[in-house]
Design a protein around this motif. Structure first.
Motif, PDB file in Angstrom:
ATOM      1  N   ALA A   1       0.814  -1.221   0.000  1.00 37.67           N
ATOM      2  CA  ALA A   1       0.000   0.000   0.000  1.00 37.67           C
ATOM      3  C   ALA A   1       0.846   1.269   0.000  1.00 37.67           C
ATOM      4  CB  ALA A   1      -0.932   0.012   1.212  1.00 37.67           C
ATOM      5  N   ALA A   2       2.113   1.174   0.386  1.00 36.41           N
ATOM      6  CA  ALA A   2       2.982   2.357   0.458  1.00 36.41           C
ATOM      7  C   ALA A   2       3.953   2.460  -0.716  1.00 36.41           C
ATOM      8  CB  ALA A   2       3.760   2.355   1.770  1.00 36.41           C
ATOM      9  N   ARG A   3       3.892   1.517  -1.635  1.00 35.08           N
ATOM     10  CA  ARG A   3       4.775   1.588  -2.797  1.00 35.08           C
ATOM     11  C   ARG A   3       4.397   2.804  -3.639  1.00 35.08           C
ATOM     12  NH1 ARG A   3       4.801  -4.953  -3.420  1.00 35.08           N
ATOM     13  NH2 ARG A   3       6.017  -5.232  -1.511  1.00 35.08           N
ATOM     14  N   SER A   4       5.367   3.435  -4.201  1.00 31.91           N
ATOM     15  CA  SER A   4       5.220   4.679  -4.975  1.00 31.91           C
ATOM     16  C   SER A   4       4.914   5.884  -4.090  1.00 31.91           C
ATOM     17  CB  SER A   4       4.158   4.533  -6.072  1.00 31.91           C
ATOM     18  OG  SER A   4       4.516   3.499  -6.962  1.00 31.91           O
ATOM     19  N   SER A   5       5.145   5.748  -2.774  1.00 26.52           N
ATOM     20  CA  SER A   5       4.875   6.854  -1.848  1.00 26.52           C
ATOM     21  C   SER A   5       6.107   7.706  -1.583  1.00 26.52           C
ATOM     22  CB  SER A   5       4.391   6.294  -0.509  1.00 26.52           C
ATOM     23  OG  SER A   5       5.457   5.610   0.148  1.00 26.52           O
ATOM     24  N   GLY A   6       7.261   7.269  -2.052  1.00 28.16           N
ATOM     25  CA  GLY A   6       8.512   7.956  -1.756  1.00 28.16           C
ATOM     26  C   GLY A   6       9.274   7.309  -0.616  1.00 28.16           C
ATOM     27  N   ALA A   7       8.673   6.335   0.035  1.00 30.91           N
ATOM     28  CA  ALA A   7       9.342   5.665   1.160  1.00 30.91           C
ATOM     29  C   ALA A   7      10.628   4.982   0.703  1.00 30.91           C
ATOM     30  CB  ALA A   7       8.405   4.653   1.814  1.00 30.91           C
ATOM     31  N   ALA A   8      10.573   4.283  -0.398  1.00 28.37           N
ATOM     32  CA  ALA A   8      11.762   3.585  -0.896  1.00 28.37           C
ATOM     33  C   ALA A   8      12.874   4.567  -1.230  1.00 28.37           C
ATOM     34  CB  ALA A   8      11.406   2.733  -2.115  1.00 28.37           C
ATOM     35  N   ASP A   9      12.520   5.680  -1.875  1.00 25.37           N
ATOM     36  CA  ASP A   9      13.522   6.699  -2.198  1.00 25.37           C
ATOM     37  C   ASP A   9      14.186   7.217  -0.929  1.00 25.37           C
ATOM     38  OD1 ASP A   9      13.043   6.710  -5.032  1.00 25.37           O
ATOM     39  OD2 ASP A   9      11.254   7.918  -4.671  1.00 25.37           O
ATOM     40  N   GLY A  10      13.392   7.475   0.099  1.00 25.08           N
ATOM     41  CA  GLY A  10      13.929   7.975   1.357  1.00 25.08           C
ATOM     42  C   GLY A  10      14.840   6.978   2.045  1.00 25.08           C
ATOM     43  N   LEU A  11      14.464   5.713   2.001  1.00 23.31           N
ATOM     44  CA  LEU A  11      15.289   4.685   2.630  1.00 23.31           C
ATOM     45  C   LEU A  11      16.629   4.533   1.920  1.00 23.31           C
ATOM     46  CD1 LEU A  11      12.524   2.050   3.405  1.00 23.31           C
ATOM     47  CD2 LEU A  11      13.873   3.323   5.095  1.00 23.31           C
ATOM     48  N   VAL A  12      16.605   4.496   0.591  1.00 19.83           N
ATOM     49  CA  VAL A  12      17.858   4.375  -0.156  1.00 19.83           C
ATOM     50  C   VAL A  12      18.721   5.620   0.056  1.00 19.83           C
ATOM     51  CG1 VAL A  12      18.875   4.242  -2.467  1.00 19.83           C
ATOM     52  CG2 VAL A  12      17.034   2.701  -1.818  1.00 19.83           C
ATOM     53  N   ALA A  13      18.108   6.782   0.089  1.00 19.75           N
ATOM     54  CA  ALA A  13      18.859   8.015   0.343  1.00 19.75           C
ATOM     55  C   ALA A  13      19.542   7.966   1.707  1.00 19.75           C
ATOM     56  CB  ALA A  13      17.939   9.231   0.244  1.00 19.75           C
TER      57      ALA A  13
END
Length: 159
Positions: free
Chosen positions: A88-100
């Motif tokens: 449900a949170a995919r494409s929310s920017g969470a992944a980008d923030g974690l990798v950053a």
């Protein structure tokens, strides 16, 4: 979206999100759900404290929706591991923030590169990592929990 490194007191949150990841995509990780679920509370506390591997959680309105870890495979190889975002949170920017967060930590450590392993047939993950400037290396390794699946190494230059 709030991204932060875990602390010892976050062990229950880390365990909750890690077990959810292992149930959702069991073939993407080097450990099975059964193995991780059987780990002791003390081991989860050590993980959350970053004693061997450092973990970050992504929170949406105070609830964990994703995680990533990073640690040294050997003294010369710092690896991004355990990346997962709940559906449900995919494409929310969470992944980008974690990798950053992991990239920033690798830079803080003064490293030359950050590595990861991904199954090339996982097109969504491959595209995501390529968007974050990771490039494939000619290195292949079976996934520990599913040795019939080969993962390929990717590298991001910290410099």
């Amino acid at each position: 979206m709030d991204i932060r490194a875990t602390h010892k007191d976050d062990w229950k949150l880390l365990k909750q999100i890690r077990l959810a990841a292992l149930l959702d995509t069991p073939t993407a990780f080097g450990v099975s759900y059964q193995t991780a679920a059987a780990d002791s509370d003390a081991l989860w506390q050590a993980r959350a404290a970053g004693e061997r591997t450092r973990f970050w959680l992504a929170f949406d309105e105070g609830r964990p929706v994703g995680l990533v870890g990073a640690g040294f495979r050997d003294p010369a190889r710092y690896e991004l591991i355990a990346m997962w975002i709940e559906p449900a949170a995919r494409s929310s920017g969470a992944a980008d923030g974690l990798v950053a967060a992991v990239k920033a930590h690798a830079v803080e450590l003064g490293l030359e590169a950050l590595f990861l392993e991904v199954a090339p047939e996982n097109a969504r993950a491959v595209q995501f990592y390529q968007r974050h400037d990771f490039v494939f290396l000619d290195e292949w390794e079976p996934i520990d929990s599913h040795p019939h699946i080969l993962a390929q190494s990717m590298r991001w230059s910290c410099k």
